[in-house]
Design an enzyme around this catalytic site. Structure first.
Site, PDB file in Angstrom:
ATOM      1  N   ARG A  15       0.828  -1.196   0.000  1.00 33.62           N
ATOM      2  CA  ARG A  15       0.000   0.000   0.000  1.00 33.62           C
ATOM      3  C   ARG A  15       0.872   1.261   0.000  1.00 33.62           C
ATOM      4  NH1 ARG A  15      -3.627  -1.430   5.155  1.00 33.62           N
ATOM      5  NH2 ARG A  15      -1.634  -2.392   5.733  1.00 33.62           N
ATOM      6  N   LYS A  75       1.517   2.122   7.239  1.00 32.38           N
ATOM      7  CA  LYS A  75       1.889   1.354   8.423  1.00 32.38           C
ATOM      8  C   LYS A  75       2.777   2.176   9.358  1.00 32.38           C
ATOM      9  CE  LYS A  75       0.876  -2.081   9.434  1.00 32.38           C
ATOM     10  NZ  LYS A  75      -0.336  -2.419  10.251  1.00 32.38           N
ATOM     11  N   TYR A  94      -1.186   4.742  10.547  1.00 38.14           N
ATOM     12  CA  TYR A  94      -1.546   3.754  11.568  1.00 38.14           C
ATOM     13  C   TYR A  94      -0.334   3.566  12.475  1.00 38.14           C
ATOM     14  CZ  TYR A  94      -5.673   2.296   8.878  1.00 38.14           C
ATOM     15  OH  TYR A  94      -6.875   2.258   8.228  1.00 38.14           O
ATOM     16  N   HIS A  96      -0.817   1.740  16.062  1.00 35.74           N
ATOM     17  CA  HIS A  96      -1.046   0.527  16.867  1.00 35.74           C
ATOM     18  C   HIS A  96       0.031   0.401  17.950  1.00 35.74           C
ATOM     19  CE1 HIS A  96      -4.206  -0.776  14.164  1.00 35.74           C
ATOM     20  NE2 HIS A  96      -3.404  -0.651  13.131  1.00 35.74           N
ATOM     21  N   GLU A 118      -5.985   4.915  13.701  1.00 39.81           N
ATOM     22  CA  GLU A 118      -6.888   3.984  14.377  1.00 39.81           C
ATOM     23  C   GLU A 118      -7.562   4.544  15.626  1.00 39.81           C
ATOM     24  OE1 GLU A 118      -2.869   3.142  16.295  1.00 39.81           O
ATOM     25  OE2 GLU A 118      -3.610   3.603  14.276  1.00 39.81           O
ATOM     26  N   VAL A 267      -7.455 -11.282  13.099  1.00 41.58           N
ATOM     27  CA  VAL A 267      -7.451  -9.976  12.436  1.00 41.58           C
ATOM     28  C   VAL A 267      -6.972  -8.888  13.390  1.00 41.58           C
ATOM     29  CG1 VAL A 267      -8.853  -8.320  11.148  1.00 41.58           C
ATOM     30  CG2 VAL A 267      -9.340 -10.754  10.959  1.00 41.58           C
ATOM     31  N   ASP A 270      -2.626  -6.743  14.926  1.00 41.05           N
ATOM     32  CA  ASP A 270      -1.983  -5.436  15.007  1.00 41.05           C
ATOM     33  C   ASP A 270      -2.059  -4.858  16.417  1.00 41.05           C
ATOM     34  OD1 ASP A 270      -0.870  -4.733  12.476  1.00 41.05           O
ATOM     35  OD2 ASP A 270      -2.886  -4.558  11.674  1.00 41.05           O
TER      36      ASP A 270
END
Length: 372
Positions: A15, A75, A94, A96, A118, A267, A270
């Site tokens: 991405r 990321k 993101y 996390h 997020e 899922v 992360d």
């Protein structure tokens, strides 16, 4: 303002933080965009696409970080990238952080301002920048789960939808939010016998009213969980607490009651994962076995469908990017308390309470950060 978009460096992450259409929109607002060479190739965007949209192509990521006032990624910054961040620089991606002490400490040390996709909210308390990737990951989960169940991958050799005369696989989805709902829709569409486990009665009522007949819903408690995992062929972990570590829903000991060759797709990896035995994997080596149960725990699942994911994410981030660029991050966050909820780190201080609680690090109120 100068905004930079480096090429993602996480393993098999295809991405990219900005699409050519996003670059064009940013340029129309009189801001400059620096894109690392070949950053968009994995998502199907050429260097020429970005040049035509108004971006300048940069060969080295170090130059992107050096010249840019705002960094937009997908990321979390990897170790090498975190060393390039500096005081006063804005990072929008993101993060996390809850399961990642090293990254959190590095961001604090850099004194940059980091806003995490997020933890940005909307007026209804939803997570608008997590939602598109949750939708993608949820829809991917049954697909990769079906692949993991194949005998050649160590699974039990069960076809998710069955065939005439042979029953379908039993799929248990832990969590009925965006990920869980999308996973249930795809799994049931593939012909599986699907049950969602969920604690929120209001959410269970919503799922029942809107999807009755497509899949079953069960209230999540210890007894129901044990009964269901004992019969499951595939379990999808879809539980999430915004900004915090994911809840541990199945212990290593409880895996022993599952059928050998069953599969888990986590899922929530992360955010640390929903299963005690979960550990991050990559697209290159996605699965491993514990107690006879196959685990699929790829930490960047949407990266496998990079073009869809990049465009979906870009649609959601664009309004926030323009607000940050046009107003500056402080004014943008003052005007939008939901964007302020995305502030995780500023000027050497942690500003996200769930992350602080997970990592035992002192936090300050994000409103206080606006005055620093």
């Amino acid at each position: 303002m100068i905004v930079g978009c480096p090429k993602e460096t996480k393993s098999q992450e295809y991405r990219v933080g900005l699409t050519p259409s996003a670059v064009k929109e940013i340029s129309l607002h009189n801001h400059s965009v620096l894109i690392e060479r070949n950053a968009g190739i994995g998502s199907g965007f050429s260097n020429e696409d970005y040049i035509s949209a108004g971006a300048k192509i940069i060969d080295e990521p170090e130059e992107i970080f050096l010249k840019s006032e705002m960094i937009v990624k997908v990321k979390e910054p990897q170790k090498k990238e975190r060393k390039l961040l500096r005081e006063g620089q804005l990072l929008f991606t993101y993060l996390h952080l809850a399961p990642d002490l090293d990254q959190t400490e590095d961001l604090i040390k850099s004194k940059c301002t980091a806003i995490a996709y997020e933890t940005v909210t909307d007026p209804l308390g939803r997570l608008p920048l997590l939602a598109p990737m949750s939708e993608v990951a949820g829809r991917l989960a049954p697909q990769v789960g079906a692949w993991t169940l194949q005998k050649t991958n160590g699974g039990s050799g069960i076809l998710l939808g069955g065939v005439p005369g042979v029953g379908p696989a039993k799929v248990i989805i832990m969590g009925g939010g965006v990920v869980g709902l999308n996973a249930a829709r795809i799994a049931s569409g593939m012909g599986a016998d699907v049950t969602i486990l969920e604690r929120s009665i209001s959410r269970l009522r919503f799922l029942d009213e809107n999807f009755i007949g497509k899949f079953k819903t069960i209230f999540s408690n210890s007894g129901n969980t044990l009964d269901l995992i004992a019969e499951a062929d595939l379990i999808i972990g879809a539980a999430l607490i915004p900004g915090a570590s994911a809840p541990n829903l199945v212990s290593k000991e409880q895996l022993k009651i599952m059928k050998s060759g069953s599969a888990i797709v986590d899922v929530a990896i992360d955010q640390g994962g929903c299963f005690e035995t979960s550990k991050p994997t990559t697209h290159e080596n996605p699965i491993y076995e514990v107690e006879g149960i196959m685990h699929y725990c790829v930490a960047n699942m949407p990266g496998a469908v990079a073009r869809t994911s990049t465009i979906a994410l870009g649609n959601s981030t664009m309004p926030f990017i323009l607000s940050l660029l046009n107003k500056g991050w402080k004014s943008a966050c003052k005007d939008d308390p939901h964007l302020l909820n995305g502030l995780n780190v500023h000027a050497g201080q942690l500003t996200c309470k769930p992350v602080g609680s997970a990592l035992n690090i002192k936090t300050i109120d994000p409103h206080s950060a606006l005055k620093i």
